[in-house]
Design an enzyme around this catalytic site. Structure first.
Site, PDB file in Angstrom:
ATOM      1  N   LYS A  57      85.407 -14.128  -1.330  1.00  0.00           N
ATOM      2  CA  LYS A  57      84.956 -15.523  -1.372  1.00  0.00           C
ATOM      3  C   LYS A  57      84.210 -15.844  -0.078  1.00  0.00           C
ATOM      4  O   LYS A  57      84.792 -15.750   1.005  1.00  0.00           O
ATOM      5  CB  LYS A  57      86.175 -16.449  -1.523  1.00  0.00           C
ATOM      6  CG  LYS A  57      85.826 -17.924  -1.497  1.00  0.00           C
ATOM      7  CD  LYS A  57      87.078 -18.793  -1.595  1.00  0.00           C
ATOM      8  CE  LYS A  57      87.763 -18.970  -0.255  1.00  0.00           C
ATOM      9  NZ  LYS A  57      88.801 -20.035  -0.305  1.00  0.00           N
ATOM     10  N   GLU A  74      91.110 -22.612 -10.496  1.00  0.00           N
ATOM     11  CA  GLU A  74      92.022 -22.403  -9.363  1.00  0.00           C
ATOM     12  C   GLU A  74      92.594 -23.743  -8.913  1.00  0.00           C
ATOM     13  O   GLU A  74      91.865 -24.732  -8.823  1.00  0.00           O
ATOM     14  CB  GLU A  74      91.259 -21.746  -8.206  1.00  0.00           C
ATOM     15  CG  GLU A  74      91.952 -21.809  -6.865  1.00  0.00           C
ATOM     16  CD  GLU A  74      90.996 -21.679  -5.686  1.00  0.00           C
ATOM     17  OE1 GLU A  74      91.367 -22.095  -4.574  1.00  0.00           O
ATOM     18  OE2 GLU A  74      89.864 -21.174  -5.886  1.00  0.00           O
ATOM     19  N   SER A  88      84.504 -31.221  -6.963  1.00  0.00           N
ATOM     20  CA  SER A  88      84.236 -32.591  -7.414  1.00  0.00           C
ATOM     21  C   SER A  88      83.084 -32.680  -8.410  1.00  0.00           C
ATOM     22  O   SER A  88      82.996 -33.631  -9.188  1.00  0.00           O
ATOM     23  CB  SER A  88      83.939 -33.489  -6.208  1.00  0.00           C
ATOM     24  OG  SER A  88      82.823 -33.008  -5.469  1.00  0.00           O
TER      25      SER A  88
END
Length: 216
Positions: free
Chosen positions: A133, A43, A183
């Site tokens: 989500k 995404e 990350s």
């Protein structure tokens, strides 16, 4: 459409990549790292014009591999149109917005809404959505996941926000179907740990997440 789309997209991996604000070249590089270890769901949040450029380039690269990509931080109909134009196959939002859900349906895009409360889960379900989500997952915690499994045993949760290789396993064991990471993908050590987690998950009995959701 959304339910079948995500059932198929997440069947082979419990990890989704979120590539936020990396620029086109770095987005392509990190996506390649993710794809190469089996993280096929990617995404790109679309908050700037550069993000849209990155999404468009990534959609083309994904097509070459027989994959699709999604647009994140989709907040309104304009974002839905931009996501569609850039080649996204699905959209992700931080909350539940009926207008966005309808716009995605009109555009033929699968949609993953964000939730943080039982009321928001109910709102998503009222629109026929089974996949949601949980955001921000690290703040909500694993106990929240277990609690939601009681009243909503059919809900399928993607834990997003503060997720990495160090806490992913505990959220999956608590009932999350998928972990969305950002990350962590740029850390070689964590990337390897995520790859190992996916191998473990492939061997994990399907009943484990159901039992965790029911508090067993």
């Amino acid at each position: 459409m959304s339910n079948q789309f995500f059932d198929q997209m997440f069947v082979s991996t419990p990890v989704m990549a979120i590539l936020r604000g990396l620029g086109t070249q770095r987005t392509l590089e990190v996506a390649a790292l993710a794809w190469n270890v089996g993280v096929t769901s990617v995404e790109v949040p679309i908050q700037t014009t550069e993000d849209l450029k990155a999404l468009k380039a990534l959609a083309l690269a994904a097509e070459d591999r027989g994959l699709v990509v999604g647009a994140g931080t989709v907040l309104n109909r304009t974002h839905v149109e931009q996501a569609k134009d850039a080649g996204a196959a699905f959209t992700v939002s931080p909350g539940v917005n009926v207008d966005v859900i309808q716009a995605c349906a009109d555009a033929g895009l699968a949609h993953l809404p964000g939730v943080a409360t039982p009321s928001e889960i109910q709102a998503a379900m009222s629109q026929g959505l089974e996949w949601v989500k949980a955001f921000p997952a690290s703040v909500l915690g694993v106990d929240w996941l277990k609690a939601m499994g009681g009243p909503f045993p059919g809900i399928k949760i993607v834990s997003t926000g503060g997720m990495d290789a160090h806490n992913a396993r505990s959220f999956l064991l608590a009932g999350a179907r998928v972990i969305a990471v950002g990350s962590a993908l740029e850390d070689p050590q964590q990337l390897g740990q995520l790859a190992e987690l996916m191998r473990e998950r492939a061997d994990m009995p399907e009943t484990l997440s159901t039992d965790s959701n029911n508090g067993h």
